[in-house]
Scaffold this motif. Structure first.
Motif, PDB file in Angstrom:
ATOM      1  N   PHE A 157       0.793  -1.227   0.000  1.00  0.00           N
ATOM      2  CA  PHE A 157       0.000   0.000   0.000  1.00  0.00           C
ATOM      3  C   PHE A 157       0.829   1.284   0.000  1.00  0.00           C
ATOM      4  O   PHE A 157       0.266   2.366  -0.001  1.00  0.00           O
ATOM      5  CB  PHE A 157      -1.011  -0.002   1.151  1.00  0.00           C
ATOM      6  CG  PHE A 157      -1.885  -1.228   1.140  1.00  0.00           C
ATOM      7  CD1 PHE A 157      -2.922  -1.346   0.229  1.00  0.00           C
ATOM      8  CD2 PHE A 157      -1.625  -2.284   1.997  1.00  0.00           C
ATOM      9  CE1 PHE A 157      -3.705  -2.494   0.184  1.00  0.00           C
ATOM     10  CE2 PHE A 157      -2.404  -3.438   1.962  1.00  0.00           C
ATOM     11  CZ  PHE A 157      -3.446  -3.552   1.060  1.00  0.00           C
ATOM     12  N   VAL A 158       2.135   1.167  -0.005  1.00  0.00           N
ATOM     13  CA  VAL A 158       3.023   2.320  -0.195  1.00  0.00           C
ATOM     14  C   VAL A 158       4.170   1.904  -1.123  1.00  0.00           C
ATOM     15  O   VAL A 158       5.329   2.237  -0.894  1.00  0.00           O
ATOM     16  CB  VAL A 158       3.578   2.869   1.150  1.00  0.00           C
ATOM     17  CG1 VAL A 158       2.537   3.658   1.902  1.00  0.00           C
ATOM     18  CG2 VAL A 158       4.142   1.738   2.020  1.00  0.00           C
ATOM     19  N   ALA A 159       3.829   1.163  -2.168  1.00  0.00           N
ATOM     20  CA  ALA A 159       4.856   0.592  -3.040  1.00  0.00           C
ATOM     21  C   ALA A 159       5.793   1.633  -3.655  1.00  0.00           C
ATOM     22  O   ALA A 159       7.012   1.415  -3.682  1.00  0.00           O
ATOM     23  CB  ALA A 159       4.207  -0.255  -4.138  1.00  0.00           C
ATOM     24  N   PRO A 160       5.308   2.784  -4.155  1.00  0.00           N
ATOM     25  CA  PRO A 160       6.257   3.761  -4.690  1.00  0.00           C
ATOM     26  C   PRO A 160       7.239   4.270  -3.636  1.00  0.00           C
ATOM     27  O   PRO A 160       8.429   4.419  -3.915  1.00  0.00           O
ATOM     28  CB  PRO A 160       5.347   4.892  -5.192  1.00  0.00           C
ATOM     29  CG  PRO A 160       4.040   4.242  -5.459  1.00  0.00           C
ATOM     30  CD  PRO A 160       3.901   3.209  -4.388  1.00  0.00           C
ATOM     31  N   SER A 161       6.738   4.536  -2.437  1.00  0.00           N
ATOM     32  CA  SER A 161       7.618   4.983  -1.362  1.00  0.00           C
ATOM     33  C   SER A 161       8.629   3.906  -1.006  1.00  0.00           C
ATOM     34  O   SER A 161       9.816   4.186  -0.807  1.00  0.00           O
ATOM     35  CB  SER A 161       6.793   5.372  -0.135  1.00  0.00           C
ATOM     36  OG  SER A 161       7.626   5.653   0.976  1.00  0.00           O
ATOM     37  N   ALA A 162       8.163   2.654  -0.898  1.00  0.00           N
ATOM     38  CA  ALA A 162       9.067   1.564  -0.548  1.00  0.00           C
ATOM     39  C   ALA A 162      10.184   1.421  -1.581  1.00  0.00           C
ATOM     40  O   ALA A 162      11.360   1.251  -1.240  1.00  0.00           O
ATOM     41  CB  ALA A 162       8.286   0.257  -0.417  1.00  0.00           C
TER      42      ALA A 162
END
Length: 287
Positions: A157-162
């Motif tokens: 649910f925060v793939a771009p940030s990860a």
């Protein structure tokens, strides 16, 4: 005042990107309290001026300039201004970031770019701009990168940030080896949940989500910004001069409790995601 001597950072000039608000400002205030000259960069001029006024009222030396870390020419102009004002900087804190929660299949390429361009590209561009100047001038320096606890594990649910923060973590460790010969030191902090007005509205836009995030932390509380500021002050000080390439986690034990800070959002229904998307767009207003 914290646990350190008042002159811990005396004689150092510290640049904090995204430093006008939130945790960036909290760290900058901590650096200033320990004797550093402060430079704040960010996109919102009004927030920069508000922060500058507060710093000056507290008797701190501060310089502010609007800058978009996604734009290399903007960073170059900032570096030129800092060369003129301070003769350069000694510490670069790559703090500017962007994040929001969403099922990955709902993301558009533009939404992905919104995070990657600030977090990964912006950090890389700032690192190159100031690193090249330090190397050319034959001066050392310290770069403090703000990553996250899921930079190593990933998180739903925060793939771009990860993905972006994982890249920043790799950059930190890569340059710790490559640039040490120039006297340039790399360190990073991986914070767990630290409530701030802007980020909290996007990542925990309801009281229920905020309570759930705190409950999963073994210490059963979120972090206090002063705790982060004290850690940052130590890491950029000369007392940490043998720390290079290290990432310090400050999360109350959350990472050990279970990898993936937002994995619990698997329980959120599609209807709830629609509501959360609306709240994140409005900054949590209209609850």
């Amino acid at each position: 005042m914290g646990p350190f001597r008042p002159d811990l950072l005396k004689g150092k000039t510290v640049l904090v990107t995204g430093g006008a608000t939130g945790l960036g400002r909290a760290m900058a205030e901590g650096f200033a309290r320990h004797g550093a000259s402060i430079a704040l960069a960010g996109r919102r001029e009004e927030k920069l001026q508000e922060a500058a006024e507060a710093f000056r009222e507290a008797g701190h030396d501060v310089f502010v300039q609007s800058c978009d870390v996604r734009d290399p020419s903007s960073l170059s102009a900032l570096a030129d201004a800092l060369d003129e004002r301070f003769g350069g900087v000694d510490v670069l804190v790559n703090n500017a970031a962007g994040n929001f929660i969403s099922p990955t299949e709902r993301l558009s390429p533009r939404a992905v770019d919104a995070v990657l361009n600030i977090v990964l590209h912006g950090t890389f561009y700032a690192t190159l701009e100031f690193g090249k100047r330090w190397i050319a001038a034959g001066r050392g320096g310290t770069m403090l990168n703000i990553v996250t606890t899921y930079a190593e594990t990933g998180s739903g649910f925060v793939a771009p940030s990860a993905a972006a923060k994982a890249g920043v973590l790799a950059l930190t460790r890569s340059l710790a080896v490559e640039w040490a010969r120039y006297g340039i030191r790399q360190v990073a902090i991986a914070p767990g949940p630290f409530p701030t007005e802007g980020a909290w509205a996007r990542l925990a836009p309801t009281p229920e989500l905020a309570e759930r995030m705190a409950d999963r932390i073994p210490l059963k509380r979120v972090g206090d910004k002063q705790e982060l500021a004290d850690l940052a002050a130590f890491l950029v000080s000369d007392y940490a001069s043998y720390l290079n390439g290290e990432v310090v986690t400050i999360d109350g034990g959350e990472w050990l409790q279970g990898a993936g800070q937002f994995n619990s959002l698997l329980e959120v229904t599609p209807e709830q995601w629609d509501r959360l998307a609306e709240l994140t767009r409005t900054g949590g207003k209209g609850q």
